[in-house]
Every structure is written in structure tokens, then in C-alpha cells.
Design a protein around this motif. Structure first.
Motif, PDB file in Angstrom:
ATOM      1  N   THR A  48       0.783  -1.055   0.540  1.00  0.00           N
ATOM      2  CA  THR A  48      -0.100  -0.060  -0.078  1.00  0.00           C
ATOM      3  C   THR A  48       1.123   0.814  -0.310  1.00  0.00           C
ATOM      4  OG1 THR A  48      -0.063   0.226   2.407  1.00  0.00           O
ATOM      5  CG2 THR A  48      -1.789  -1.119   1.759  1.00  0.00           C
TER       6      THR A  48
ATOM      7  N   SER B 152      -5.699  -4.015  -1.171  1.00  0.00           N
ATOM      8  CA  SER B 152      -5.281  -3.107  -0.337  1.00  0.00           C
ATOM      9  C   SER B 152      -5.279  -4.014   1.365  1.00  0.00           C
ATOM     10  CB  SER B 152      -5.663  -2.005   0.198  1.00  0.00           C
ATOM     11  OG  SER B 152      -7.140  -1.878   0.228  1.00  0.00           O
ATOM     12  N   ASN B 153      -6.234  -5.286   1.242  1.00  0.00           N
ATOM     13  CA  ASN B 153      -6.749  -6.185   1.513  1.00  0.00           C
ATOM     14  C   ASN B 153      -6.599  -7.338   1.558  1.00  0.00           C
ATOM     15  OD1 ASN B 153      -7.607  -7.261   4.342  1.00  0.00           O
ATOM     16  ND2 ASN B 153      -7.572  -5.494   4.959  1.00  0.00           N
TER      17      ASN B 153
ATOM     18  N   HIS C 110      -3.081   1.111  13.235  1.00  0.00           N
ATOM     19  CA  HIS C 110      -2.605   0.264  13.228  1.00  0.00           C
ATOM     20  C   HIS C 110      -1.368   0.150  14.479  1.00  0.00           C
ATOM     21  CE1 HIS C 110      -4.662  -0.046   9.016  1.00  0.00           C
ATOM     22  NE2 HIS C 110      -4.260  -1.374   8.727  1.00  0.00           N
ATOM     23  N   HIS C 111      -0.325  -0.641  13.847  1.00  0.00           N
ATOM     24  CA  HIS C 111       0.734  -0.645  14.470  1.00  0.00           C
ATOM     25  C   HIS C 111       1.187   0.060  14.357  1.00  0.00           C
ATOM     26  CE1 HIS C 111       2.781  -2.036  11.109  1.00  0.00           C
ATOM     27  NE2 HIS C 111       1.755  -2.785  10.849  1.00  0.00           N
TER      28      HIS C 111
ATOM     29  N   LYS D 142       3.480   1.308  11.097  1.00  0.00           N
ATOM     30  CA  LYS D 142       3.413   1.220   9.842  1.00  0.00           C
ATOM     31  C   LYS D 142       3.715   2.828   9.261  1.00  0.00           C
ATOM     32  CE  LYS D 142      -0.647   1.121   6.864  1.00  0.00           C
ATOM     33  NZ  LYS D 142      -0.783   0.220   6.660  1.00  0.00           N
TER      34      LYS D 142
ATOM     35  N   SER E 273      -4.278   4.456   5.641  1.00  0.00           N
ATOM     36  CA  SER E 273      -3.948   2.375   5.177  1.00  0.00           C
ATOM     37  C   SER E 273      -5.166   2.851   3.951  1.00  0.00           C
ATOM     38  CB  SER E 273      -4.948   2.391   6.231  1.00  0.00           C
ATOM     39  OG  SER E 273      -5.971   2.471   6.414  1.00  0.00           O
ATOM     40  N   GLY E 274      -4.110   1.762   3.204  1.00  0.00           N
ATOM     41  CA  GLY E 274      -5.151   1.604   1.682  1.00  0.00           C
ATOM     42  C   GLY E 274      -6.137   0.656   2.053  1.00  0.00           C
ATOM     43  N   THR E 275      -6.037   0.369   2.970  1.00  0.00           N
ATOM     44  CA  THR E 275      -7.492   0.054   3.447  1.00  0.00           C
ATOM     45  C   THR E 275      -8.931   0.791   3.451  1.00  0.00           C
ATOM     46  OG1 THR E 275      -6.714  -2.112   4.379  1.00  0.00           O
ATOM     47  CG2 THR E 275      -9.064  -1.929   4.390  1.00  0.00           C
TER      48      THR E 275
ATOM     49  N   VAL F  99      -2.863  -5.211  14.287  1.00  0.00           N
ATOM     50  CA  VAL F  99      -2.977  -5.672  13.551  1.00  0.00           C
ATOM     51  C   VAL F  99      -3.125  -4.898  11.955  1.00  0.00           C
ATOM     52  CG1 VAL F  99      -3.217  -7.779  11.602  1.00  0.00           C
ATOM     53  CG2 VAL F  99      -2.141  -8.185  14.475  1.00  0.00           C
TER      54      VAL F  99
ATOM     55  N   HIS G 256     -10.287  -0.993  11.303  1.00  0.00           N
ATOM     56  CA  HIS G 256     -11.251  -0.249  10.517  1.00  0.00           C
ATOM     57  C   HIS G 256     -12.809   0.461  10.337  1.00  0.00           C
ATOM     58  CE1 HIS G 256      -7.544  -1.062   8.388  1.00  0.00           C
ATOM     59  NE2 HIS G 256      -8.134  -0.250   7.049  1.00  0.00           N
TER      60      HIS G 256
ATOM     61  N   PHE H 103      -4.249 -11.929   6.248  1.00  0.00           N
ATOM     62  CA  PHE H 103      -3.819 -11.313   4.433  1.00  0.00           C
ATOM     63  C   PHE H 103      -3.020 -12.382   3.578  1.00  0.00           C
ATOM     64  CE2 PHE H 103      -5.697  -7.863   6.497  1.00  0.00           C
ATOM     65  CZ  PHE H 103      -4.714  -7.699   8.003  1.00  0.00           C
TER      66      PHE H 103
END
Ligand SMILES: NC(=O)C1=CN([C@@H]2O[C@H](COP(=O)(O)OP(=O)(O)OC[C@H]3O[C@@H](n4cnc5c(N)ncnc54)[C@H](OP(=O)(O)O)[C@@H]3O)[C@@H](O)[C@H]2O)C=CC1
Ligand SMILES: O=C(O)C1=N[C@H](C(=O)O)C[C@H](O)C1
Length: 236
Positions: free
Chosen positions: A94, A117-118, A148-149, A152, A157-159, A185, A188, A211
Motif C-alpha cells: 500500500t 489493499s486488503n 494500526h501498529h 506502519k 491505510s490502503g484499506t 494488526v 477499520h 492476509f
């Protein structure tokens, strides 16, 4: 007649996702990892799998599909190698640029390409729910909060961006917020709000194996297919 296993190249092998892919590849029928690629290598062979530095990509052995979970700066060479060798390209990286998205479309004229993205089934379902909710909730506020962690590198995020595209297809104008905390992890939350009420659609990933499994199944099913741009839902 037994079918030969799909020969896989794992790109981003030393990363969180690369390590999950290598760990799970042994359990996935119909595939064999023939090369693991990362920016810099230590040992040449680990658990029987040859490892290569990114600079050694042109010399990797023959493969049928590459799975890329690297970073935007590592994306171009592995896509170009797949196009040159006629191998399928599966990527979950991403934060890629519009030019890199265009390079995916260009490559899909020659090879089968899947970028997502996911790679979880849950997010594929959430994507459809978000589009339906947006279409039904005209004029409601739409906000997407992703967590996210702390390692990142990209935000949103891409998602989150993909969920925003789904909301926009339904007519919403999504806003984004990003949290970076602990070892989350991937979470969303898509909120639709109006006077007196709101709806929350949430996906929480608790193990990145979801994933990796999705990407491995996609790669096995994509290898050997006609050139084109494929989606997760075409293959899972
Ligand atoms: N689509 C999906 O379902 C998912 C997507 N992701 C995405 O996957 C990507 C990777 O995530 P994650 O595994 O956590 O990241 P990591 O930072 O843990 O791993 C990145 C990997 O890419 C390698 N790399 C970086 N730059 C290059 C380069 N120029 N050439 C070759 N290799 C390179 C790194 O090598 P080295 O260690 O030597 O630096 C490392 O192996 C991110 O974009 C993330 O958003 C993550 C989870 C799910
Ligand atoms: O970097 C991660 O970890 C993840 N990245 C992807 C994204 O940017 O949407 C997918 C997942 O949320 C995990």
C-alpha cells in the motif's frame, strides 16, 4: 495426472507479511517458494529457500507468480520483472503512487495482475456493505477511522482509502482519521452519522495470517490465467 506446483517468488520476505507468507506457504497445497527477496540478505538459503537481495532480482530462478508485500520503493522492480518474464503479479503493498497504479494497469495488458489493499475476506464483505450503506444514507456524514501498529509507514491505510472509494461510489464524501498504537494488526471503522443516530461498520484483524492466506490462494489461482487486472473477489 498430477499438476506441477505453482513456483512462487516472495518479495518483501523479511517483513511482517513476508515472514507470514513463508511460514504459511508450506501448508498451502499447489505451490513451492523458489525465491525469497528482501532489501538486504543475511544467509543465502533459509529453511531450504534461496534468498536474494533486491539488487539481485534479475538473476532469480524461474517462477510462475510473485507475491509482493514490500514498500512503494520496492514495488517497481518486481512488477517489471514479472512483466518481462510473463509471470503473474500479486501485490498487497500500500501507499503506492498514481503512477504505480497506472503501471499495474499497463502490466495487466501482458500478465495477470492482482493488487489489493486488503486480502481478508472480511474486508471484501465490509467493502460491499459500506457501498450499500452509503447509497441508502443520502446526506449522512461518513468517517473512516483506521488503527494500526506503530511501525506502519503510510496513512491513511490502503484499506481505508479503498473503503473510502466504496463509500464514494455510494455517493458519500468520506473523511479519514488514523491511529498508530501498540501492535494493532489492522482495524477499520466506517461511521455514518446523522441527527439523532449513527451506524458503525467495523473490521478488526487480529492475526496477519488472514492476509497471507488470502494472497497465497490468490497467487495459486492467478498463475497461468490470461493477462488482465483481477480483483480479490474474482479469485477467493
Ligand atoms: N494488502 C494486504 O492485505 C496487506 C498489506 N500490507 C502492506 O504490505 C506492505 C508491507 O507490510 P509489512 O510486511 O508490515 O512491512 P515490513 O516493513 O515489515 O516489510 C517490508 C519488506 O519489504 C522489503 N523492502 C523494502 N524496500 C525494499 C526494496 N526497495 N527492495 C526490496 N525489498 C524491499 C523489506 O526488506 P528489508 O527488511 O531488508 O528492509 C521487508 O522485507 C505495507 O505496504 C503494508 O501496508 C500489510 C498487511 C496486509
Ligand atoms: O500495514 C499493515 O499492517 C496493513 N496494511 C494494509 C493497509 O494499509 O490497509 C492492510 C492491513 O490493514 C494491514
Amino acid at each position: 495426472m498430477t499438476t506441477a506446483p505453482v513456483r512462487l517468488l516472495i518479495h518483501g520476505a523479511s517483513g511482517r507479511m513476508g515472514q507470514a507468507l513463508l511460514r504459511l506457504a508450506g501448508d498451502q497445497a499447489g505451490l513451492q517458494v523458489v525465491a525469497a527477496v528482501q532489501r538486504r540478505i543475511g544467509q543465502r538459503v533459509v529453511d531450504g529457500i534461496p534468498h536474494f537481495a533486491g539488487s539481485e532480482l534479475p538473476g532469480v530462478p524461474a517462477f510462475d507468480a510473485a507475491i509482493d508485500f514490500s514498500l512503494p520503493e520496492g514495488f517497481d522492480p518486481v512488477l517489471a520483472l514479472c512483466a518481462a518474464r510473463g509471470a503473474a503479479f500479486v501485490s498487497g503493498t500500500t501507499g503506492i503512487s498514481d503512477a504505480q497504479r497506472q503501471a499495474l494497469r499497463d502490466a495487466s495488458q501482458r500478465i495477470p495482475v492482482l493488487w489489493a489493499s486488503n486480502f481478508s475476506l472480511g474486508v471484501a464483505v465490509l467493502d460491499e456493505l459500506v457501498e450499500r450503506a452509503a447509497a441508502a444514507l443520502d446526506g449522512w456524514d461518513c468517517d473512516i477511522v483506521e488503527s494500526h501498529h506503530t511501525q506502519k509507514k503510510d496513512a491513511p491505510s490502503g484499506t481505508a482509502l479503498s473503503l473510502g472509494e466504496a463509500a464514494a461510489r455510494g455517493g458519500a464524501q468520506p473523511r479519514y482519521a488514523s491511529l498508530r498504537a501498540g501492535d494493532i494488526v489492522g482495524e477499520h471503522l466506517v461511521q455514518f452519522a446523522a441527527a439523532g443516530e449513527r451506524i458503525e461498520l467495523v473490521h478488526r484483524a487480529t492475526n496477519r495470517d488472514i492476509f497471507a492466506r488470502g494472497a497465497l490462494v490468490a497467487a495459486v489461482r492467478l498463475a497461468g490465467r490470461p493477462a488482465g487486472l483481477y480483483r480479490v473477489r474474482d479469485l477467493l
